[in-house]
Write a protein that holds these residues in place. Structure first.
Motif, PDB file in Angstrom:
ATOM      1  N   LEU B 146       0.822  -1.210   0.000  1.00  0.00           N
ATOM      2  CA  LEU B 146       0.000   0.000   0.000  1.00  0.00           C
ATOM      3  C   LEU B 146       0.852   1.254   0.000  1.00  0.00           C
ATOM      4  N   VAL B 147       1.960   1.162   0.730  1.00  0.00           N
ATOM      5  CA  VAL B 147       2.799   2.340   0.886  1.00  0.00           C
ATOM      6  C   VAL B 147       3.478   2.743  -0.428  1.00  0.00           C
ATOM      7  N   VAL B 148       3.826   1.748  -1.233  1.00  0.00           N
ATOM      8  CA  VAL B 148       4.563   2.042  -2.465  1.00  0.00           C
ATOM      9  C   VAL B 148       3.815   3.052  -3.346  1.00  0.00           C
ATOM     10  N   PRO B 149       2.575   2.745  -3.754  1.00  0.00           N
ATOM     11  CA  PRO B 149       1.910   3.699  -4.644  1.00  0.00           C
ATOM     12  C   PRO B 149       1.375   4.935  -3.941  1.00  0.00           C
ATOM     13  N   LEU B 150       0.978   4.799  -2.686  1.00  0.00           N
ATOM     14  CA  LEU B 150       0.241   5.901  -2.077  1.00  0.00           C
ATOM     15  C   LEU B 150       1.125   6.956  -1.441  1.00  0.00           C
ATOM     16  N   LEU B 151       2.197   6.519  -0.809  1.00  0.00           N
ATOM     17  CA  LEU B 151       3.047   7.505  -0.158  1.00  0.00           C
ATOM     18  C   LEU B 151       4.354   7.689  -0.925  1.00  0.00           C
ATOM     19  N   GLY B 152       4.539   6.891  -1.967  1.00  0.00           N
ATOM     20  CA  GLY B 152       5.748   7.025  -2.765  1.00  0.00           C
ATOM     21  C   GLY B 152       6.996   6.564  -2.021  1.00  0.00           C
ATOM     22  N   LEU B 153       6.820   5.659  -1.047  1.00  0.00           N
ATOM     23  CA  LEU B 153       7.972   5.157  -0.278  1.00  0.00           C
ATOM     24  C   LEU B 153       8.270   3.722  -0.683  1.00  0.00           C
ATOM     25  N   PRO B 154       9.506   3.258  -0.462  1.00  0.00           N
ATOM     26  CA  PRO B 154       9.800   1.859  -0.785  1.00  0.00           C
ATOM     27  C   PRO B 154       9.057   0.891   0.126  1.00  0.00           C
ATOM     28  N   HIS B 155       8.935  -0.363  -0.364  1.00  0.00           N
ATOM     29  CA  HIS B 155       8.161  -1.389   0.321  1.00  0.00           C
ATOM     30  C   HIS B 155       8.563  -1.556   1.786  1.00  0.00           C
ATOM     31  N   TRP B 156       9.871  -1.667   2.035  1.00  0.00           N
ATOM     32  CA  TRP B 156      10.306  -1.963   3.407  1.00  0.00           C
ATOM     33  C   TRP B 156       9.935  -0.855   4.385  1.00  0.00           C
ATOM     34  N   THR B 157       9.837   0.400   3.896  1.00  0.00           N
ATOM     35  CA  THR B 157       9.449   1.488   4.806  1.00  0.00           C
ATOM     36  C   THR B 157       8.028   1.283   5.291  1.00  0.00           C
ATOM     37  N   GLY B 158       7.157   0.823   4.380  1.00  0.00           N
ATOM     38  CA  GLY B 158       5.763   0.590   4.756  1.00  0.00           C
ATOM     39  C   GLY B 158       5.685  -0.439   5.858  1.00  0.00           C
ATOM     40  N   VAL B 159       6.429  -1.522   5.675  1.00  0.00           N
ATOM     41  CA  VAL B 159       6.430  -2.590   6.672  1.00  0.00           C
ATOM     42  C   VAL B 159       6.957  -2.057   7.999  1.00  0.00           C
ATOM     43  N   LEU B 160       8.022  -1.276   7.904  1.00  0.00           N
ATOM     44  CA  LEU B 160       8.640  -0.743   9.124  1.00  0.00           C
ATOM     45  C   LEU B 160       7.699   0.233   9.838  1.00  0.00           C
ATOM     46  N   ILE B 161       7.043   1.110   9.074  1.00  0.00           N
ATOM     47  CA  ILE B 161       6.133   2.094   9.686  1.00  0.00           C
ATOM     48  C   ILE B 161       5.012   1.363  10.419  1.00  0.00           C
ATOM     49  N   VAL B 162       4.353   0.452   9.694  1.00  0.00           N
ATOM     50  CA  VAL B 162       3.226  -0.260  10.319  1.00  0.00           C
ATOM     51  C   VAL B 162       3.709  -1.059  11.533  1.00  0.00           C
ATOM     52  N   GLY B 163       4.833  -1.775  11.367  1.00  0.00           N
ATOM     53  CA  GLY B 163       5.361  -2.575  12.474  1.00  0.00           C
ATOM     54  C   GLY B 163       5.628  -1.728  13.702  1.00  0.00           C
ATOM     55  N   SER B 164       6.272  -0.572  13.502  1.00  0.00           N
ATOM     56  CA  SER B 164       6.634   0.256  14.658  1.00  0.00           C
ATOM     57  C   SER B 164       5.390   0.810  15.344  1.00  0.00           C
ATOM     58  N   ILE B 165       4.439   1.295  14.553  1.00  0.00           N
ATOM     59  CA  ILE B 165       3.229   1.868  15.168  1.00  0.00           C
ATOM     60  C   ILE B 165       2.499   0.789  15.957  1.00  0.00           C
TER      61      ILE B 165
END
Lengths: 94, 640
Positions: B146-165
């Motif tokens: 989800l993060v890739v297209p919507l926030l323009g961030l790489p895949h691993w950042t999305g995983v990291l953001i969700v994991g940390s929150i």
């Protein structure tokens, strides 16, 4: 042994509710199996119009969802009745 | 690929996250006891808990996965909606009240209530962990996607953001904050899906999805015998042809030095444009022969004929829900079928004319009719899927622990009914959202999961942003629930009960938080490692393992007095091993290993039909062999 997180009152109606639950569960399983069996034996039937201009797949599929909701309300209504009656009776006795 | 970064999606997402973190801080001060951490103190209102159930259950797989599957394969995707909802009937009529009556914090407590057996504690804790981890992976991978297209961030950042929150939410206030996150998310998802459906019905059906919809090229074909030799337009130069599956002819054609792919029509008279993605030797991808930035990989899906009351029309205008379905049934549409051309490292999607009739009855994805080429195995697969969906729901640990957050059995029952009504309503909407996506030119052929959000974008960026933010929140909520369930299995079932570590209440909470932290880190790593994995498999696997390992144990514990502790433990082990083995040897996984589907030893993708009965048989045999163990058991259930 350990008890539940919240302290539970003794539920005298448990056995009756459990029996009712099993009856409703079996009824639903029969209706659900009907859907699966039609899908297996003659999936073309699913395309037949049965109510208004809706085919069997739509009517049966939506029907299964709506049936679950309606049966849930009926179950709750009857269970609440059983609980009020039995728990009052048993507490009156003890 | 086809979507730009939406500032509003980012703002709404950040607002939502801030709200959730604020809630977690607020509840953290109140969560000092183990009961507060694992079960929200058993004080949640049944209405809130019911919607939170919906929040738990309507994971990314439900919202993104089912809508996408309906959009691509019609009614067969809706079978998941029907099966997932039917599973709640088992939860309500059989599992809800006894689970509440017998357990304290976890499902293991309830299974073990009559026995106080070490083997049950260990096997049930392991089963909880396995099911939760299989469920966690697709959620984390989905977060990255989800993060890739919507926030323009790489895949691993999305995983990291969700994991940390999520680690933060769970480690601060455990089940209390998780419950409220689920409540908010579940509520928002249902409200905005209703709004999206209203837009779909108001829009009706239209032959022209939009002014910027791509017009597919059709050129004449020159053939000699069966062989394609040239095109009728000299500006299109035929470079090569490939025959796929023995009957489809794909042509590689160049125009203005750009390579595109076409499919020879069935009567060999014309060539129809396909969409393609080609992998280049330098590792980059060309979309329809051009770099990604040229935006030539179009969103697709359109109607070719609309019939209302026997008359063909261009557009229908607003339609009621049932009129929408019956009109679609009388219309025709174009779906897209995917094929790989290995020699060219190219994937193509060709136009497949599909009648509306086929779209709204089963059969496009699951070949269950003999006419469509069904075999014994395809039919068995269908039954097995419906079985696992039906019996899997009420055996999912993160669903079961929600029975301990309410004060009474009555509240457990009522919250299940609220859940059924909310989830059932949502699942009815999935049919409209999926079908709406299939005909409004919004599909991204690369990712069926984005169908729902992209349909929202068709109706406006505002709705798109909100739906996307909710999709993020969906992942957050479900992951929190899974981490609470896993931390309960490690800290409560394993450390406290199995190893008998003497811990006071404060230490139990600390152990739970540490376990949550550990599982969270593990989930982040898995989410990054499994990038690109077909996630719906893993959800199916979680359901199949839950239905095989946990449900026979629950049902026999409740309804068969001769059940013994060893019977339950062996049944759980059998369920886990048999279901995972069958999946590991299934055709779909053989394809993932790079082997041919036909070489798989078991031609079954859904293991339920074998593994569930096997777990039951083992339970019965072992129980009958170990009857003497039951002499000392605690008779606190059947004597109620």
């Amino acid at each position: 042994m350990h008890g539940p997180a919240a302290k539970l009152e003794k539920d005298y109606a448990a056995a009756k509710k459990s029996r009712l639950g099993v009856i409703l569960f079996v009824f639903y399983i029969l209706v659900y199996s009907g859907f699966v069996i039609i899908g297996l034996i003659d999936p073309e039937l699913m395309g037949l119009h049965i109510i208004g201009k809706q085919n069997l797949a739509i009517v049966y599929g939506f029907g299964l969802i709506i049936l679950a909701i309606i049966m849930g309300f009926i179950y709750n209504y009857i269970c609440t009745g059983i609980e009020n009656k039995m728990n009052k009776e048993m507490e009156g006795r003890s | 690929m086809i979507y730009d970064v939406s500032i509003w999606a980012i703002i709404i997402f950040i607002f939502f996250v801030a709200m959730v973190l604020g809630l977690s801080f607020y509840f953290a001060r109140k969560t000092k006891s183990a009961s507060g951490y694992y079960a929200a103190g058993g004080k949640i209102h049944w209405g809130v808990n019911g919607i939170a159930f919906a929040g738990d259950y309507l994971s990314a797989a439900s919202f993104l996965g089912i809508c996408g599957m309906i959009a691509f394969s019609g009614y067969d995707g809706f079978l998941y909606s029907i099966g997932y909802l039917a599973g709640w009937v088992v939860a309500l009529f059989i599992v809800a009240e006894p689970m509440k009556r017998l357990g304290k914090y976890t499902f293991t407590d309830a299974l073990d209530a009559r026995f106080n057996s070490k083997s049950i504690k260990l096997t049930a804790a392991i089963s909880t962990l396995i099911v939760s981890v299989f469920y966690l992976i697709p959620q984390m991978v989905g977060a990255g996607d989800l993060v890739v297209p919507l926030l323009g961030l790489p895949h691993w950042t999305g995983v990291l953001i969700v994991g940390s929150i999520v680690i933060f939410i769970v480690a601060t206030a455990g089940m209390t904050s998780t419950t409220y996150v689920q409540f908010i998310k579940g509520g928002l998802l249902i409200i905005f899906s209703t709004i999206l459906t209203a837009y779909i019905l108001k829009n009706g059906l239209n032959l022209n999805p939009g002014d910027d919809y791509h017009e597919f090229i059709k050129i004449g074909a020159v053939t000699e015998g069966d062989k394609l030799t040239a095109t009728s337009d000299s500006s299109y130069i035929l470079k090569n042809t490939y025959t796929v599956d023995g009957k489809l002819t794909f042509a590689k054609i160049e125009k203005d030095q750009i390579t595109r792919w076409f499919k020879l029509s069935a009567d060999s008279s014309s060539l129809d444009e396909m969409l393609s993605i080609s992998l280049q030797p330098d590792g980059t991808k060309l979309y329809n022969g051009e770099p990604k930035s040229a935006s030539k990989f179009y969103q697709v899906g359109h109607l070719t004929r609309i019939e209302v009351d026997g008359e063909e029309v261009e557009e229908t205008g607003p339609l009621g829900p049932f009129k929408y379905l019956s009109t679609l049934e009388n219309s025709d549409l174009i779906r897209f079928t995917k094929k790989d051309i290995k020699e060219e490292q190219t994937t193509v999607w060709f136009q497949t004319a599909t009648s509306g009739k086929d779209m709204i009855k089963p059969g496009l994805l699951y070949k269950i009719s003999t006419r469509a080429g069904a075999t014994f195995w395809t039919k068995l697969n269908f039954v097995s899927l419906m079985l696992a969906l039906f019996f899997g729901t009420s055996a999912l640990p993160h669903i079961l622990i929600r029975y301990y957050t309410v004060p009474s059995q009555k509240a457990a029952r009522k919250s299940t009914i609220v859940a059924i009504a909310a989830i059932g309503f949502f699942y009815m909407l999935t049919l409209f959202m999926g079908l709406g996506a299939s005909v409004n030119g919004v599909l991204d052929l690369e990712s069926s999961n984005m169908s729902g959000p992209l349909l929202a974008k068709f109706f406006g960026v505002g709705l798109f942003s909100i739906i996307s933010a909710i999709a993020f929140a969906t992942v957050l909520g479900t992951v929190s629930g899974l981490i609470v369930a896993s931390s309960g299995a490690i800290a409560h079932d394993f450390m406290d009960k199995y190893l008998n570590m003497k811990m006071n209440d404060k230490q139990k909470v600390k152990a739970g938080k540490l376990a949550a932290f550990g599982v969270g880190i593990f989930a982040i790593i898995l989410g990054i490692l499994f990038k690109g994995m077909n996630v719906s498999f893993l959800v199916g696997l979680a359901f199949a393992v839950a239905a095989s390992a946990n449900l026979p144990a629950i049902l026999f514990l409740l309804f068969w007095k001769k059940t013994t502790a060893k019977g339950i433990a062996w049944s759980i082990v059998t369920g886990i091993i048999s279901s995972i083995t069958i999946i590991a040897l299934s055709p779909s996984l053989f394809e993932q290993y790079g082997l041919s589907k036909a070489s798989a030893p078991i031609q079954l993708d859904n293991p339920g039909i074998i593994s569930i009965p096997l777990a039951v048989i083992v339970l019965v045999i072992v129980s009958l062999m170990t009857q003497k163990d039951n002499v000392n058991k605690v008779e606190n259930y059947h004597n109620d």
